[in-house]
Design a protein around this motif. Sequence first.
Motif, PDB file in Angstrom:
ATOM      1  N   VAL A  30       0.902  -1.155   0.000  1.00  0.00           N
ATOM      2  CA  VAL A  30       0.000   0.000   0.000  1.00  0.00           C
ATOM      3  C   VAL A  30       0.937   1.200   0.000  1.00  0.00           C
ATOM      4  O   VAL A  30       2.129   1.052   0.237  1.00  0.00           O
ATOM      5  N   SER A  31       0.429   2.365  -0.235  1.00  0.00           N
ATOM      6  CA  SER A  31       1.282   3.548  -0.317  1.00  0.00           C
ATOM      7  C   SER A  31       2.181   3.675   0.919  1.00  0.00           C
ATOM      8  O   SER A  31       1.700   3.689   2.050  1.00  0.00           O
ATOM      9  N   GLY A  32       3.498   3.713   0.690  1.00  0.00           N
ATOM     10  CA  GLY A  32       4.458   3.909   1.764  1.00  0.00           C
ATOM     11  C   GLY A  32       4.873   2.651   2.502  1.00  0.00           C
ATOM     12  O   GLY A  32       5.650   2.725   3.459  1.00  0.00           O
ATOM     13  N   VAL A  33       4.382   1.487   2.094  1.00  0.00           N
ATOM     14  CA  VAL A  33       4.743   0.216   2.733  1.00  0.00           C
ATOM     15  C   VAL A  33       5.268  -0.717   1.651  1.00  0.00           C
ATOM     16  O   VAL A  33       4.584  -0.971   0.658  1.00  0.00           O
ATOM     17  N   PHE A  34       6.509  -1.219   1.841  1.00  0.00           N
ATOM     18  CA  PHE A  34       7.102  -2.088   0.831  1.00  0.00           C
ATOM     19  C   PHE A  34       8.056  -3.084   1.482  1.00  0.00           C
ATOM     20  O   PHE A  34       8.446  -2.924   2.634  1.00  0.00           O
ATOM     21  N   MET A  35       8.412  -4.108   0.725  1.00  0.00           N
ATOM     22  CA  MET A  35       9.373  -5.117   1.175  1.00  0.00           C
ATOM     23  C   MET A  35      10.709  -4.876   0.490  1.00  0.00           C
ATOM     24  O   MET A  35      10.741  -4.449  -0.663  1.00  0.00           O
ATOM     25  N   ALA A  36      11.803  -5.182   1.196  1.00  0.00           N
ATOM     26  CA  ALA A  36      13.143  -5.144   0.614  1.00  0.00           C
ATOM     27  C   ALA A  36      13.784  -6.503   0.845  1.00  0.00           C
ATOM     28  O   ALA A  36      13.689  -7.057   1.952  1.00  0.00           O
ATOM     29  N   PHE A  37      14.400  -7.049  -0.204  1.00  0.00           N
ATOM     30  CA  PHE A  37      15.029  -8.366  -0.136  1.00  0.00           C
ATOM     31  C   PHE A  37      16.511  -8.238  -0.440  1.00  0.00           C
ATOM     32  O   PHE A  37      16.919  -7.395  -1.231  1.00  0.00           O
ATOM     33  N   ASP A  38      17.308  -9.114   0.155  1.00  0.00           N
ATOM     34  CA  ASP A  38      18.732  -9.199  -0.149  1.00  0.00           C
ATOM     35  C   ASP A  38      18.869  -9.594  -1.620  1.00  0.00           C
ATOM     36  O   ASP A  38      18.389 -10.647  -2.028  1.00  0.00           O
ATOM     37  N   PRO A  39      19.519  -8.768  -2.460  1.00  0.00           N
ATOM     38  CA  PRO A  39      19.628  -9.083  -3.888  1.00  0.00           C
ATOM     39  C   PRO A  39      20.505 -10.303  -4.175  1.00  0.00           C
ATOM     40  O   PRO A  39      20.444 -10.856  -5.269  1.00  0.00           O
ATOM     41  N   GLU A  40      21.279 -10.747  -3.189  1.00  0.00           N
ATOM     42  CA  GLU A  40      22.149 -11.904  -3.400  1.00  0.00           C
ATOM     43  C   GLU A  40      21.448 -13.233  -3.113  1.00  0.00           C
ATOM     44  O   GLU A  40      22.032 -14.290  -3.314  1.00  0.00           O
ATOM     45  N   ALA A  41      20.208 -13.191  -2.632  1.00  0.00           N
ATOM     46  CA  ALA A  41      19.435 -14.402  -2.354  1.00  0.00           C
ATOM     47  C   ALA A  41      18.056 -14.243  -2.979  1.00  0.00           C
ATOM     48  O   ALA A  41      17.223 -13.508  -2.444  1.00  0.00           O
ATOM     49  N   PRO A  42      17.809 -14.869  -4.118  1.00  0.00           N
ATOM     50  CA  PRO A  42      16.498 -14.733  -4.754  1.00  0.00           C
ATOM     51  C   PRO A  42      15.367 -15.034  -3.764  1.00  0.00           C
ATOM     52  O   PRO A  42      15.383 -16.059  -3.087  1.00  0.00           O
ATOM     53  N   THR A  43      14.449 -14.088  -3.666  1.00  0.00           N
ATOM     54  CA  THR A  43      13.349 -14.196  -2.710  1.00  0.00           C
ATOM     55  C   THR A  43      12.038 -13.914  -3.412  1.00  0.00           C
ATOM     56  O   THR A  43      11.936 -12.981  -4.207  1.00  0.00           O
ATOM     57  N   LYS A  44      11.039 -14.722  -3.094  1.00  0.00           N
ATOM     58  CA  LYS A  44       9.688 -14.500  -3.595  1.00  0.00           C
ATOM     59  C   LYS A  44       8.790 -14.253  -2.393  1.00  0.00           C
ATOM     60  O   LYS A  44       8.980 -14.860  -1.337  1.00  0.00           O
ATOM     61  N   ALA A  45       7.841 -13.367  -2.561  1.00  0.00           N
ATOM     62  CA  ALA A  45       6.912 -13.072  -1.471  1.00  0.00           C
ATOM     63  C   ALA A  45       5.501 -12.982  -2.031  1.00  0.00           C
ATOM     64  O   ALA A  45       5.290 -12.493  -3.142  1.00  0.00           O
ATOM     65  N   GLU A  46       4.569 -13.475  -1.242  1.00  0.00           N
ATOM     66  CA  GLU A  46       3.148 -13.322  -1.535  1.00  0.00           C
ATOM     67  C   GLU A  46       2.528 -12.651  -0.321  1.00  0.00           C
ATOM     68  O   GLU A  46       2.736 -13.094   0.811  1.00  0.00           O
ATOM     69  N   VAL A  47       1.790 -11.578  -0.566  1.00  0.00           N
ATOM     70  CA  VAL A  47       1.246 -10.775   0.518  1.00  0.00           C
ATOM     71  C   VAL A  47      -0.232 -10.527   0.270  1.00  0.00           C
ATOM     72  O   VAL A  47      -0.652 -10.290  -0.858  1.00  0.00           O
ATOM     73  N   GLN A  48      -1.003 -10.576   1.350  1.00  0.00           N
ATOM     74  CA  GLN A  48      -2.412 -10.220   1.253  1.00  0.00           C
ATOM     75  C   GLN A  48      -2.863  -9.602   2.562  1.00  0.00           C
ATOM     76  O   GLN A  48      -2.192  -9.715   3.580  1.00  0.00           O
ATOM     77  N   SER A  49      -3.990  -8.933   2.509  1.00  0.00           N
ATOM     78  CA  SER A  49      -4.601  -8.358   3.696  1.00  0.00           C
ATOM     79  C   SER A  49      -5.987  -8.967   3.824  1.00  0.00           C
ATOM     80  O   SER A  49      -6.724  -9.043   2.843  1.00  0.00           O
ATOM     81  N   LYS A  50      -6.300  -9.447   5.021  1.00  0.00           N
ATOM     82  CA  LYS A  50      -7.606 -10.050   5.281  1.00  0.00           C
ATOM     83  C   LYS A  50      -8.257  -9.292   6.433  1.00  0.00           C
ATOM     84  O   LYS A  50      -7.557  -8.648   7.213  1.00  0.00           O
TER      85      LYS A  50
END
Length: 152
Positions: free
Chosen positions: A11-31
Motif C-alpha cells: 500500500v502507499s508507503g509500505v514495501f518489502m526489501a530483499f537481499d539481492p544476493e538471495a532470490p526471494t519470492k513473497a506473496e502478501v495479502q490483507s484479510k
Amino acid sequence: MAKLVAGEDIVSGVFMAFDPEAPTKAEVQSKPGKLISAKFKVDGTARWLGLHIKLGNMDLSKSMIFGIACRSQAPRSTTFRPCLRSGGPNGFKDTFFKKVAIAYSEESLHLDALQIDQNADLMAPADWRELILFIRPETGSLELNDLRLFTV
C-alpha cells in the motif's frame, strides 16, 4: 495472495526489501482482522528481509520515547527485529529496538520503546524515517494483525 517484487508498494508507503544476493519470492495479502499476511520463499542464504513503513521526516527531538506495539502470529515460531531508520543526503542510520519480537502459532503482543535522548540519531533532524521490521531471512510466513507506533 498477490506476488510481490522488492520495492513494490503493498500500500502507499509500505514495501518489502530483499537481499539481492538471495532470490526471494513473497506473496502478501490483507484479510479482515489482519494487516498483512505474508509468505516468503528464500533461495540460498539471505542477509535480510525487511518490511519498510515510510514515516516521513518526523521530528522526535521534543519527544521522550518512540514506541511500537505489534500483534503478530506465524504457523511456525519466527522472529523479527524492529528498527527505526533515519536518513538524509549522506545515507542512513539504523536504530534497533532492544527487544526481538517473536511470532507464535497463537497471536502474541510485542511492546518496545526507544529512549530518544539516548540515541543521537533520533535527536537529530532527518530528511526521512522508516520503521523496518527485519524478518528472519528464510522461507516461512508471518501475519501482522495490528501495528501501532507512539511517541511520548
